[in-house]
Design a protein around this motif. Structure first.
Motif, mmCIF file in Angstrom:
data_model
loop_
_atom_site.group_PDB
_atom_site.id
_atom_site.type_symbol
_atom_site.label_atom_id
_atom_site.label_comp_id
_atom_site.label_asym_id
_atom_site.label_seq_id
_atom_site.Cartn_x
_atom_site.Cartn_y
_atom_site.Cartn_z
ATOM 1 N N ARG A 1 0.817 -1.214 0.000
ATOM 2 C CA ARG A 1 0.000 0.000 0.000
ATOM 3 C C ARG A 1 0.852 1.265 0.000
ATOM 4 N N ALA A 2 0.234 2.359 -0.485
ATOM 5 C CA ALA A 2 0.943 3.648 -0.514
ATOM 6 C C ALA A 2 0.039 4.746 0.029
ATOM 7 N N ILE A 3 0.648 5.613 0.887
ATOM 8 C CA ILE A 3 -0.089 6.752 1.440
ATOM 9 C C ILE A 3 0.607 8.009 0.914
ATOM 10 N N VAL B 1 1.646 1.330 -11.151
ATOM 11 C CA VAL B 1 2.950 0.647 -11.118
ATOM 12 C C VAL B 1 2.858 -0.630 -10.275
ATOM 13 N N LEU B 2 2.121 -0.538 -9.167
ATOM 14 C CA LEU B 2 2.015 -1.675 -8.233
ATOM 15 C C LEU B 2 0.968 -2.713 -8.687
ATOM 16 N N GLY B 3 0.309 -2.410 -9.792
ATOM 17 C CA GLY B 3 -0.676 -3.363 -10.331
ATOM 18 C C GLY B 3 -2.009 -3.271 -9.632
ATOM 19 N N ALA C 1 -4.226 11.056 -0.394
ATOM 20 C CA ALA C 1 -4.693 9.981 -1.256
ATOM 21 C C ALA C 1 -4.024 8.683 -0.868
ATOM 22 N N GLN C 2 -4.649 7.573 -1.232
ATOM 23 C CA GLN C 2 -3.978 6.299 -1.023
ATOM 24 C C GLN C 2 -4.298 5.326 -2.130
ATOM 25 N N GLY C 3 -3.476 4.279 -2.212
ATOM 26 C CA GLY C 3 -3.675 3.269 -3.248
ATOM 27 C C GLY C 3 -2.761 2.104 -2.980
ATOM 28 N N GLY C 4 -2.575 1.260 -3.985
ATOM 29 C CA GLY C 4 -1.706 0.110 -3.792
ATOM 30 C C GLY C 4 -1.969 -0.962 -4.810
ATOM 31 N N GLY C 5 -1.303 -2.094 -4.623
ATOM 32 C CA GLY C 5 -1.490 -3.207 -5.549
ATOM 33 C C GLY C 5 -0.910 -4.467 -4.956
ATOM 34 N N LYS C 6 -0.734 -5.501 -5.806
ATOM 35 C CA LYS C 6 -0.272 -6.776 -5.269
ATOM 36 C C LYS C 6 1.170 -7.104 -5.658
ATOM 37 N N ASP C 7 1.700 -6.273 -6.525
ATOM 38 C CA ASP C 7 3.029 -6.602 -7.042
ATOM 39 C C ASP C 7 4.126 -6.009 -6.160
ATOM 40 N N LYS D 1 7.521 -4.423 -7.310
ATOM 41 C CA LYS D 1 7.583 -3.106 -7.949
ATOM 42 C C LYS D 1 7.694 -1.962 -6.940
ATOM 43 N N LYS D 2 7.975 -2.346 -5.674
ATOM 44 C CA LYS D 2 8.070 -1.355 -4.605
ATOM 45 C C LYS D 2 9.020 -0.209 -4.958
ATOM 46 N N ASN D 3 10.252 -0.576 -5.373
ATOM 47 C CA ASN D 3 11.268 0.448 -5.685
ATOM 48 C C ASN D 3 10.879 1.277 -6.906
ATOM 49 N N ASP D 4 10.339 0.575 -7.919
ATOM 50 C CA ASP D 4 9.903 1.263 -9.140
ATOM 51 C C ASP D 4 8.879 2.332 -8.794
#
Ligand SMILES: [Zn+2]
Ligand SMILES: [Zn+2]
Length: 898
Positions: free
Chosen positions: A837-839, A862-864, A874-880, A883-886
């Motif tokens: 996840r990203a905040i 980027v994180l899928g 804002a927040q979001g995220g993904g499962k990949d 791709k954290k560094n990317d």
């Protein structure tokens, strides 16, 4: 057999069937009505018509034929004193809820009081001979007439005069003589006014002649002589002949008062008060004219709306007079009548519901409310209940005891109706054509929409006359009797050891064995009955799996074979099982009384089930039980256990038991035997019961309610355990509680730990924020947080994906950071389960160009995954996760534009 056939046969021999001594002595003449040909007896030589077709019909309205006026209360005092003076015993009314017959919900006639059904036979049991009783009867098939005809009630007092012709009682001559003298001597009606009309009665395989007596066209009573059995070609005199004279007390009062309707003189001051509140003059001549016409037209037209239409026409009433006077008066009559019926029914333990007899009560209450709404009458129902009971208690003092309970139930039911109105409105708005009678029934049955409500909403103008009778039929009691499958002919009655010494080991002779069944000469095995499950054990070497009662014979069902007929075998009853069942049975009685004490007088046993290790009691109650109520019931039940009260069992003659203890003894339903076994726990609980019971309540040790549930409208189920099972249950429950509390403690500790961590972080935030915002231009790292400070007027960037920081940190820290530095964009990336996840936060200045929502969207891609938010947060995220560094690099380049 057709009534008409019996009548035409009896009419050919009036000397035998109708001529009583009075007709001889007073020179009554037998005449045939010139209009309808019916035969009647009169002293008036000028009379040519029967009471239905005379000119003077209903002329007592406004002009009573007696010197004295008697209202409802006074009329009964006159009737009672007359019959008592003439050798009758005055008996108190029986309940209106007919618990001693399984084919009737309500008491519909005074004779029903004394009828007991045994198998297919009806037997009569009179507590005195001769007797008189003021029996309140409930009848719902003419509900649409109530309030409109002036004489139909949903409940009325039937004066029951009953006699068995023997050394104490009398037969036709004396019966008619008494009725005649009641009307003429006691009430003071002129002899010439009394007319007796020939009729017949038939029912339940017997029949006989009857004489209806009228004054001024008003039928006061009907003396039925139950005399014969068989059919018309071959009949014989009954062994037990019975006088069944039923007269309407309301009608006696009405005749002497001459009010426009019977409602005006039978509900005391209540009707007058309500008319006054509605601004109607009760002395208006118009009421007399109109209701006299109604009464006359009732004999001429079968359809009620025709009766009404013609009465309006012949009384010459304008629309305004109808709307301002007659319609509100009809409504008030209906309200007064219906509340009176509810008072009796609720007092005797019936509850409004959508099943069985309760449906009629609910229907009536809804009619009352609809009528008030339709006529905009602001009446207080509690006040009406109080006023009615104040008046009725002159004749029925027992109603005082249930005054508050009646108000409670009416209050709850009214609330329910009000709550359902919104739903009904919706249903009604969807109706696109005028509903048929069947539609009306469906609307009521499935949606609770009453036709009175539809009338109030102007969907229909009149309620079809067949509606209530059709609906009533639908709700007739249809109890099916269990059929005997087994042929037990020629076998003697089984001796029941469990009602005696109750040995758990005994020898018995096999009288019959067939299939998997065995009949013994005597048994200690309790047969399934009254909700009590059967005993188990062994007969010979075979296991007993079921025991049932067929008439007076006990049949045992065995497993894996049966012993030979004629042998004597040793039998063993499983006493542990019996013991559990017995404790549960006595507990059922205790819980039943406890529930009634805690909840209200309307609580009755609906049904019960008693097994070895669990049991249930279904009671009549309007709502689901609250925790507080359950606790109170359980407490009261256990205090009865602690008191160690003796449980005594006595046998009584049925009539004696009913007189001594009342009808509350029939908690387990009707008892189809003449001798009744009464089980009493001092005066805490007294019931007719055939089950097994402990000797003292202390043996039960403990009663524990395990679950309660509302199983149908008006019925609540109480599941419980008692004895050792209850103690085990409580222990188990305690263990569970301890387990739960340990878990709870762990949880609390964890929470506290997190709380501490949060506290630590909070203390850390200002220092971190301070050192980050103080950083020099270029890239630096503070506590695993990477900081990029640019020259002023351009966005700064700060990010971390360190494992030591979680959601709480990112959200709290990001917020503080952008407050301190409005040029700052913060991005926190962390793992959360299988997701990454990203905040994102963007300070006021930075957000003009670098909106948090947009950044979150790009990072998530980027994180899928997906993300978004506003420009600040804002927040979001993904499962990949790879791709954290990317993701971080992407944000950095977006913010710093490098
Ligand atoms: Zn006639
Ligand atoms: Zn019982």
């Amino acid at each position: 057999m057709d009534k008409k056939e019996i009548l035409s046969k009896f009419s050919t021999d009036p000397e035998r069937y109708y001529k009583v001594k009075l007709f001889e002595d007073e020179r009554f003449e037998r005449k045939s009505c010139v209009t309808c040909k019916r035969f009647y007896w009169t002293m008036d030589e000028n009379r040519v018509n029967c009471p239905d077709h005379s000119d003077d019909t209903y002329s007592f309205i406004g002009n009573p034929p007696t010197a004295k006026r008697f209202d409802y209360t006074q009329a009964w005092k006159e009737v009672e004193s007359f019959f008592v003076k003439n050798g009758h015993t005055s008996v108190n009314r029986y309940p209106v809820v007919c618990r001693w017959r399984d084919d009737l919900y309500f008491t519909i006639a005074s004779i029903v009081d004394f009828q007991r059904v045994m198998g297919s036979k009806v037997v009569f049991e009179f507590p005195a001979n001769p007797l008189v009783v003021p029996q309140t009867c409930l009848r719902f098939k003419d509900l649409e007439n109530v309030g409109i005809t002036g004489r139909h009630f949903s409940s009325f007092c039937m004066i029951g005069q009953h006699s068995i012709p023997n050394s104490h009682g009398y037969w036709k001559d004396e019966c008619i003589d008494l009725d005649y003298r009641l009307v003429t001597e006691q009430f003071g009606v002129d002899k010439k006014e009394v007319v007796f009309v020939e009729d017949v009665w038939e029912g339940g395989g017997s029949f006989g002649s009857s004489l209806e007596f009228f004054v001024k066209g008003l039928e006061l009573g009907n003396a039925v002589f139950t005399e014969f059995q068989g059919d018309l070609s071959n009949y014989k005199t009954l062994d037990q002949q019975i006088i069944d004279m039923g007269a309407g007390l309301e009608r006696f009062a009405w005749l002497t008062m001459g009010t426009p309707t019977a409602y005006d003189c039978c509900c005391g001051p209540i009707t007058n008060n309500l008319l006054q509140q509605a601004g109607i003059d009760k002395n208006d001549e118009l009421l007399v004219t109109y209701f006299t016409k109604i009464a006359k037209h009732l004999e001429q037209f079968s359809d009620l709306s025709e009766v009404r239409k013609n009465a309006i026409k012949s009384a010459g009433l304008s629309d305004e007079q109808m709307n301002k006077i007659i319609i509100p008066v009809e409504g008030i009559y209906l309200i007064v009548d219906h509340i009176r019926t509810l008072i009796f029914a609720i007092s005797d333990g019936a509850l409004p519901s959508n099943v069985g007899g309760g449906y009629n009560l609910r229907m009536m209450l809804r009619r009352i409310i609809s009528t008030m709404d339709r006529l905009s009458l602001k009446l207080d129902m509690n006040e009406i209940v109080d006023a009615q009971i104040d008046y009725l208690k002159n004749t029925y003092p027992e109603l005082e005891k249930t005054r508050e309970d009646v108000k409670t139930i009416i209050g709850i039911e009214s609330g329910r109706y009000e709550n359902s109105k919104l739903r009904m409105e919706k249903i009604v708005s969807k109706l696109n054509q005028k509903p048929t009678v069947d539609d009306l029934i469906r609307l009521y049955e499935s949606d609770g929409v009453t036709p009175d409500y539809l009338k109030e909403m102007k969907v229909i103008s009149d309620i079809p006359s067949t509606f209530y009778s059709k609906l009533s039929q639908l709700h007739q009691s249809k109890k099916q009797k269990e059929q005997d499958q087994v042929s037990l002919e020629g076998l003697p009655e089984t001796e029941l050891l469990y009602y005696g010494d109750d040995p758990k080991e005994f020898d018995a002779k096999i009288l019959k064995s067939f299939d998997k069944y065995v009949v013994l000469d005597k048994t200690s095995f309790y047969a399934r009955g009254g909700g009590q499950e059967p005993d188990h054990g062994t007969i010979g070497k075979f296991e007993v799996v079921d025991v049932s009662k067929h008439g007076n014979i006990i049949v045992h069902e065995l497993k894996n074979g049966i012993p030979k007929e004629g042998n004597t075998v040793s039998c063993v009853v499983n006493s542990k099982r019996r013991d559990g069942i017995t404790k549960n049975h006595t507990s059922t009685h205790i819980l039943n009384s406890s529930s009634r004490n805690v909840l209200g007088s309307w609580v009755w046993q609906h049904s019960a089930f008693k097994e070895e290790d669990h049991a249930r009691l279904d009671i009549t109650h309007h709502s689901a039980l609250t925790d507080d109520e359950i606790t109170k019931i359980e407490k009261l039940a256990n205090s009865a256990v602690e008191k160690n009260m003796p449980v005594t069992i006595e046998n009584f003659d049925r009539g004696t038991a009913e007189q001594k203890y009342g009808f509350k003894i029939y908690q387990g339903g009707i008892v189809p035997v003449k001798s009744i076994r009464i089980v009493s726990i001092e005066d805490f609980d007294i019931e007719a019961c055939g089950g097994t019971h402990v000797k003292k309540t202390g043996e039960i040790e403990l009663i524990k309610i395990t679950r309660t549930k509302r199983i149908q409208d008006g019925v609540v189920r109480i599941e419980f355990v008692s004895g050792g099972t209850a103690i085990d249950y409580v222990k188990q429950h305690d263990d569970d509680l301890i387990k739960k509390s340990v878990e709870l403690k762990d949880k609390t500790e964890l929470k506290e730990k997190r709380q501490e961590q949060k506290q630590e972080l909070r203390e850390k935030f200002p220092i971190l924020v301070e050192s980050i915002t103080q950083s020099k231009i270029g890239t630096s790292i503070v506590d695993e947080i990477i900081v990029d400070i640019t020259e002023s007027g351009k966005p700064n960037f700060c990010c971390t994906m360190s494992d030591q920081y979680g959601e709480f940190f990112h959200i709290s820290f990001g917020e503080k950071l952008i407050e301190k530095d409005p040029w700052m964009v913060y991005c926190g990336v962390f793992e959360d389960g299988d997701k990454i996840r990203a905040i994102i936060y963007s300070g006021d200045q930075a957000a003009k160009d670098k909106k948090a929502g947009y950044i979150a969207k790009i990072v998530s891609e980027v994180l899928g995954g997906a993300g978004g938010g506003n420009q600040r947060f804002a927040q979001g995220g993904g499962k990949d996760k790879s791709k954290k560094n990317d993701a971080i690099e992407k944000v950095k380049s977006m913010v710093l534009e490098v």
